[in-house]
Every structure is written in structure tokens, then in C-alpha cells.
Motif scaffolding. Structure first.
Motif, PDB file in Angstrom:
ATOM      1  N   ARG A   1       0.669  -3.328   7.934  1.00 28.47           N
ATOM      2  CA  ARG A   1       0.855  -2.356   6.841  1.00 28.47           C
ATOM      3  C   ARG A   1       0.400  -2.921   5.507  1.00 28.47           C
ATOM      4  N   LEU A   2       0.645  -4.217   5.290  1.00 28.69           N
ATOM      5  CA  LEU A   2       0.193  -4.848   4.051  1.00 28.69           C
ATOM      6  C   LEU A   2      -1.332  -4.937   4.024  1.00 28.69           C
ATOM      7  N   GLU A   3      -1.947  -5.216   5.164  1.00 28.24           N
ATOM      8  CA  GLU A   3      -3.410  -5.280   5.253  1.00 28.24           C
ATOM      9  C   GLU A   3      -4.057  -3.943   4.923  1.00 28.24           C
TER      10      GLU A   3
ATOM     11  N   ASN B   1      -7.209  -5.487  -1.225  1.00 31.27           N
ATOM     12  CA  ASN B   1      -6.741  -6.724  -0.603  1.00 31.27           C
ATOM     13  C   ASN B   1      -7.661  -7.110   0.549  1.00 31.27           C
TER      14      ASN B   1
ATOM     15  N   ARG C   1       1.717  -0.310   2.912  1.00 31.08           N
ATOM     16  CA  ARG C   1       2.890  -0.908   2.279  1.00 31.08           C
ATOM     17  C   ARG C   1       2.389  -1.649   1.049  1.00 31.08           C
ATOM     18  N   THR C   2       3.133  -1.551  -0.059  1.00 28.37           N
ATOM     19  CA  THR C   2       2.722  -2.173  -1.311  1.00 28.37           C
ATOM     20  C   THR C   2       2.699  -3.693  -1.177  1.00 28.37           C
ATOM     21  N   LEU C   3       1.607  -4.286  -1.610  1.00 38.49           N
ATOM     22  CA  LEU C   3       1.438  -5.733  -1.571  1.00 38.49           C
ATOM     23  C   LEU C   3       1.940  -6.316  -2.889  1.00 38.49           C
ATOM     24  N   SER C   4       3.197  -6.771  -2.870  1.00 36.17           N
ATOM     25  CA  SER C   4       3.774  -7.374  -4.074  1.00 36.17           C
ATOM     26  C   SER C   4       3.268  -8.810  -4.212  1.00 36.17           C
TER      27      SER C   4
ATOM     28  N   TRP D   1       4.884 -10.979  -1.519  1.00 32.51           N
ATOM     29  CA  TRP D   1       4.231 -10.865  -0.211  1.00 32.51           C
ATOM     30  C   TRP D   1       2.886 -11.577  -0.210  1.00 32.51           C
ATOM     31  N   MET D   2       2.132 -11.423  -1.300  1.00 33.55           N
ATOM     32  CA  MET D   2       0.820 -12.053  -1.369  1.00 33.55           C
ATOM     33  C   MET D   2       0.951 -13.568  -1.253  1.00 33.55           C
TER      34      MET D   2
ATOM     35  N   THR E   1       4.536  -5.311   9.882  1.00 33.84           N
ATOM     36  CA  THR E   1       4.586  -5.459   8.421  1.00 33.84           C
ATOM     37  C   THR E   1       3.275  -6.028   7.901  1.00 33.84           C
ATOM     38  N   ILE E   2       2.745  -7.052   8.569  1.00 34.83           N
ATOM     39  CA  ILE E   2       1.467  -7.640   8.144  1.00 34.83           C
ATOM     40  C   ILE E   2       0.370  -6.577   8.204  1.00 34.83           C
TER      41      ILE E   2
END
Length: 186
Positions: free
Chosen positions: A34-36, A3, A40-43, A46-47, A31-32
Motif C-alpha cells: 500500500r505504501l508502494e 515514491n 496509504r500515505t507515506l509519512s 514510514w519512509m 502495508t508495504i
């Protein structure tokens, strides 16, 4: 799949907090982050939320194995060119399905010969494109590329890019495409 949220966020000059606040519904900077980083899983959900918050297409937030990335070598400002303090990737330019492209063959207005203008198709939501350049289809395979000045019901009031041109009115076009990206070779 890798990502590119952090690279896009930094290129836009936004903090984790600002991106979290722009999400709908808003979320935390943690949360942002962790997604970066992938902790945390980027679903897909979320994307899409983050892409909307960043004002980009969701496809621009991921790098597929066959994609190539361009590393930022220098940062240019009024003080001159400086080496970046951390590794950064250039934004990728992948067109979406609703995109059309215009190639400039001779300089006109702000555009130079050789420029490519990527436009996103829109239908009926003309007010969001006010003061933006639009590609509008005309009869017999022709097009009109001009700045949208006003929307009067189904009528679009457009100002051509050339100097001394007169305003044109297009009544109820089937679609239009608003300019969203300029690709220029130097």
C-alpha cells in the motif's frame, strides 16, 4: 513527489514480505504494498523505516518533480540481455549530508581511474566498518584510503590498496568515512 519504494525493492531483489520483515518493528507485506502504490500515505516515519529495511537513504525512496529518472531498458544476466517485463526505473544516486566523495585519478586495487567512491562519515563506531574501505583524515590536510583490518581500542589497523604495501595504524581519528557506493563511467 513520487515514491520509488517498488523500484528500489525490486532492484535489491526483495519481496514485499522480506521488506516487511526487515522493518523495525516488522510490518505486513500488505502495508508495504500500500505504501508502494500510494494507497496509504507515506509519512516520514514510514519512509525512514522502509529505507533502513532496504539499506538505502530515505531520499532515494522519493522522486521530486525536478528529478529525472532513467528507465531500465534491459536486464543483463548470464543468459544475456533481455527486455524487462515491466517498467523499472534505475536507482537514483543522491548524496546525503554525511557523504564525502573520493575521485580515483590512477588505478589502484579494485578501483579504476575516473571512478568516484562515495563514503558515509562515521565517528567512533569503527567495528561496523571492518573489512571495508575507509577514508581517514591525517594531519596537514592529507588522507589515508585503505581497508580496515582490525580495531584495537582507539587504534585502526588499515591495509593500503596498493600491492606490497604495509599495514598502517591510525590512533583515534576524529572521523572516518566508509565506502558505500562506486560510481564508474564505462
Amino acid at each position: 513527489m513520487i515514491n520509488s519504494i517498488r523500484a528500489v525493492r525490486r532492484a535489491k531483489g526483495l519481496t514485499l514480505e522480506e521488506v516487511g520483515a526487515r522493518c523495525d518493528p516488522p510490518t505486513t507485506a500488505q502495508t508495504i504494498g500500500r505504501l508502494e502504490t500510494g494507497t496509504r500515505t507515506l509519512s516520514l516515519g514510514w519512509m525512514n523505516r522502509i529505507a533502513k529495511a532496504l539499506g538505502v537513504e530515505a531520499a532515494e525512496l522519493v522522486q521530486l518533480p525536478q528529478d529525472t529518472q532513467l528507465t531500465i531498458t534491459a536486464l543483463l544476466s548470464a543468459e544475456g540481455a533481455q527486455a524487462p517485463t515491466r517498467v523499472e526505473q534505475a536507482l537514483t544516486a543522491r548524496p546525503g549530508e554525511d557523504m564525502v566523495a573520493v575521485r580515483v585519478t590512477s588505478s589502484i586495487g579494485d578501483y579504476r581511474s575516473g571512478d568516484e567512491i562515495w563514503c558515509r562519515r562515521i565517528e567512533g563506531d569503527w567495528a561496523h566498518a571492518l573489512n571495508r574501505d575507509l577514508l581517514v583524515p591525517r594531519p596537514a590536510g592529507r588522507f589515508f584510503f585503505a581497508r580496515l583490518l582490525n580495531v584495537d581500542g582507539e587504534k585502526l589497523h588499515l591495509l593500503p590498496l596498493g600491492t606490497g604495501q604495509r599495514q598502517q595504524v591510525v590512533n583515534n581519528p576524529p572521523w572516518a568515512a566508509v565506502a558505500v557506493r562506486l560510481i564508474r563511467t564505462l
